[in-house]
Motif scaffolding. Structure first.
Motif, PDB file in Angstrom:
ATOM      1  N   HIS A  30       0.843  -1.198   0.000  1.00  0.00           N
ATOM      2  CA  HIS A  30       0.000   0.000   0.000  1.00  0.00           C
ATOM      3  C   HIS A  30       0.881   1.252   0.000  1.00  0.00           C
ATOM      4  O   HIS A  30       1.802   1.373   0.804  1.00  0.00           O
ATOM      5  CB  HIS A  30      -0.897   0.011   1.242  1.00  0.00           C
ATOM      6  N   MET A  36      -9.859   7.926  -2.056  1.00  0.00           N
ATOM      7  CA  MET A  36      -8.713   7.689  -1.181  1.00  0.00           C
ATOM      8  C   MET A  36      -9.024   8.183   0.226  1.00  0.00           C
ATOM      9  O   MET A  36      -9.690   9.200   0.395  1.00  0.00           O
ATOM     10  CB  MET A  36      -7.464   8.386  -1.733  1.00  0.00           C
ATOM     11  N   LEU A  45      -5.943  13.539  -9.202  1.00  0.00           N
ATOM     12  CA  LEU A  45      -6.239  12.560  -8.165  1.00  0.00           C
ATOM     13  C   LEU A  45      -6.692  11.231  -8.759  1.00  0.00           C
ATOM     14  O   LEU A  45      -6.285  10.153  -8.304  1.00  0.00           O
ATOM     15  CB  LEU A  45      -7.309  13.101  -7.217  1.00  0.00           C
ATOM     16  N   SER A  46      -7.523  11.291  -9.785  1.00  0.00           N
ATOM     17  CA  SER A  46      -7.966  10.059 -10.446  1.00  0.00           C
ATOM     18  C   SER A  46      -6.793   9.331 -11.074  1.00  0.00           C
ATOM     19  O   SER A  46      -6.686   8.099 -10.982  1.00  0.00           O
ATOM     20  CB  SER A  46      -9.021  10.384 -11.509  1.00  0.00           C
ATOM     21  N   ARG A  87      -4.640   7.736  -8.310  1.00  0.00           N
ATOM     22  CA  ARG A  87      -5.246   6.509  -7.792  1.00  0.00           C
ATOM     23  C   ARG A  87      -5.070   5.369  -8.795  1.00  0.00           C
ATOM     24  O   ARG A  87      -4.771   4.234  -8.415  1.00  0.00           O
ATOM     25  CB  ARG A  87      -6.727   6.733  -7.508  1.00  0.00           C
ATOM     26  N   ALA A  99      -9.509  14.477  -2.263  1.00  0.00           N
ATOM     27  CA  ALA A  99      -8.857  13.166  -2.199  1.00  0.00           C
ATOM     28  C   ALA A  99      -9.834  12.111  -1.701  1.00  0.00           C
ATOM     29  O   ALA A  99      -9.893  10.992  -2.224  1.00  0.00           O
ATOM     30  CB  ALA A  99      -7.628  13.230  -1.295  1.00  0.00           C
ATOM     31  N   GLY A 114      -2.814   4.772  -2.753  1.00  0.00           N
ATOM     32  CA  GLY A 114      -3.917   4.221  -1.982  1.00  0.00           C
ATOM     33  C   GLY A 114      -4.518   5.182  -0.983  1.00  0.00           C
ATOM     34  O   GLY A 114      -5.719   5.166  -0.731  1.00  0.00           O
ATOM     35  N   SER A 115      -3.690   6.028  -0.378  1.00  0.00           N
ATOM     36  CA  SER A 115      -4.161   6.975   0.626  1.00  0.00           C
ATOM     37  C   SER A 115      -3.172   8.120   0.714  1.00  0.00           C
ATOM     38  O   SER A 115      -2.039   8.029   0.242  1.00  0.00           O
ATOM     39  CB  SER A 115      -4.333   6.297   1.987  1.00  0.00           C
TER      40      SER A 115
END
Length: 355
Positions: free
Chosen positions: A129, A203, A153-154, A157, A198, A162-163
């Motif tokens: 992760h 996320m 952001l898309s 991801r 986000a 993941g975060s």
């Protein structure tokens, strides 16, 4: 140390403690401000209440994550050698049991690297992760690609992010942030906008506070209130992490820092109040051992906190590549802390699932 603030008398603290038993997350601001001044028996009562709420919310288990921190500037580079080194660092962490890579810090202005390709290089190196890119770095990434934030952001991801760390929050008050930075900082409204974007992109994130400098208890309460409001809108925060201001905390706007920093009393009260105010919203309160020390973190686990954060594996290939180089914990050390508390220990994922 927060100076120039009247500490409430014990009677007022006891009054609000009684109110907090009935509705820990529904006190007015003045109630939480009073509880932040708790000391002596009242502080012990506050911490006991916070610990009972912790037990109700997440049980008795003490959690931790096995991770490795990487500094973006230390691991970026588009050449084959740089990419091989990065892949080796990730693979080494995975082989040592890590489930998370945490990468923070901006790309150098003159770097030819790209956030999205860097993300992909990490996530392709091992099934791990990736927790990376603070709000300012997300904005930087979108600006470098000249695309809207939601589009970046898309793409991040899709590349494997993941975060995101909910850091760079400091105190969510524009006046305090300007004093710490000595000039313009990312406005609070913009920080909130990026974090919520986000979350909307799928996320999750941490939430944080840097405390014990020029802020007041009222600032701390307002900060927690804002985090609670964001959580009500998005549900995207996994945990709250309070980090004490100290000698190594970046604050170019503060000329005199020697006398700043919270007392142990202030630290215990803040973590307990965070448990109360965020009850029913953010389940996990982390005791930030790299900033507090393991002994103090253990004390907080008896006063509302339930998580110790990451072990911060250093590895042998390039320990200096991490932002917290030299700071590591072993499972045995964490187990000893949990044992002293008489509580079970469990390794978790970034999202607090079982490993």
């Amino acid at each position: 140390m927060i100076t120039g603030v009247d500490v409430p008398d014990a009677g007022r603290v006891r009054k609000w403690l009684v109110e907090a038993v009935q509705g820990p997350a529904s006190l007015p601001d003045e109630g939480y401000v009073a509880l932040l001044g708790a000391d002596g028996p009242e502080l012990e009562g506050l911490c006991e209440l916070a610990d009972s709420l912790r037990r109700h919310a997440v049980g008795d288990v003490v959690t931790y994550v096995v991770n490795r921190n990487l500094d973006t500037a230390a691991v970026c580079g588009t050449g084959a050698a740089e990419r091989e080194r990065l892949a080796a660092l990730v693979a080494e962490a995975y082989a040592l049991g890590a489930t998370e890579i945490c990468m923070q810090g901006p790309l150098p202005a003159d770097s030819a690297d790209d956030y999205l390709t860097l993300i992909a290089a990490i996530t392709e190196a091992a099934p791990i992760h990736l927790h990376a890119m603070r709000p300012e770095e997300l904005l930087d990434g979108a600006a470098r690609r000249a695309v809207p934030l939601d589009e970046f952001l898309s793409a991040a991801r899709a590349a494997g992010l993941g975060s995101v760390p909910g850091t760079a929050a400091r105190i969510l008050d524009d006046g305090v942030r300007a004093r710490m930075r000595g000039g313009p900082d990312l406005p609070v409204s913009r920080w909130v906008e990026v974090i919520e974007a986000a979350h909307a992109a799928g996320m999750f994130s941490t939430s944080t506070m840097v405390y014990g400098h020029v802020e007041t208890p009222a600032h701390q309460v307002a900060h927690l209130r804002l985090l609670a409001e964001i959580q009500d809108r998005t549900g995207g925060f996994t945990e709250f992490i309070a980090m004490p201001f100290g000698p190594g905390t970046p604050a170019p706007g503060l000329r005199e820092v020697a006398g700043l920093g919270p007392s142990p009393r202030e630290t215990r009260a803040l973590h307990a109040v965070a448990r109360l105010l965020l009850h029913g919203r953010i389940e996990n309160i982390q005791a930030a051992w790299p900033k507090l020390g393991l002994e103090a973190a253990g004390t907080l686990l008896g006063g509302g906190a339930n998580d110790l954060g990451g072990l911060l594996l250093g590895g042998s290939l390039a320990p200096e590549a991490g932002a917290d180089a030299g700071l590591t914990l072993t499972v045995d050390q964490v187990d000893e802390v949990a044992h002293r508390l008489g509580r079970p220990l469990r390794q978790r994922t970034t999202r607090y699932s079982h490993v």
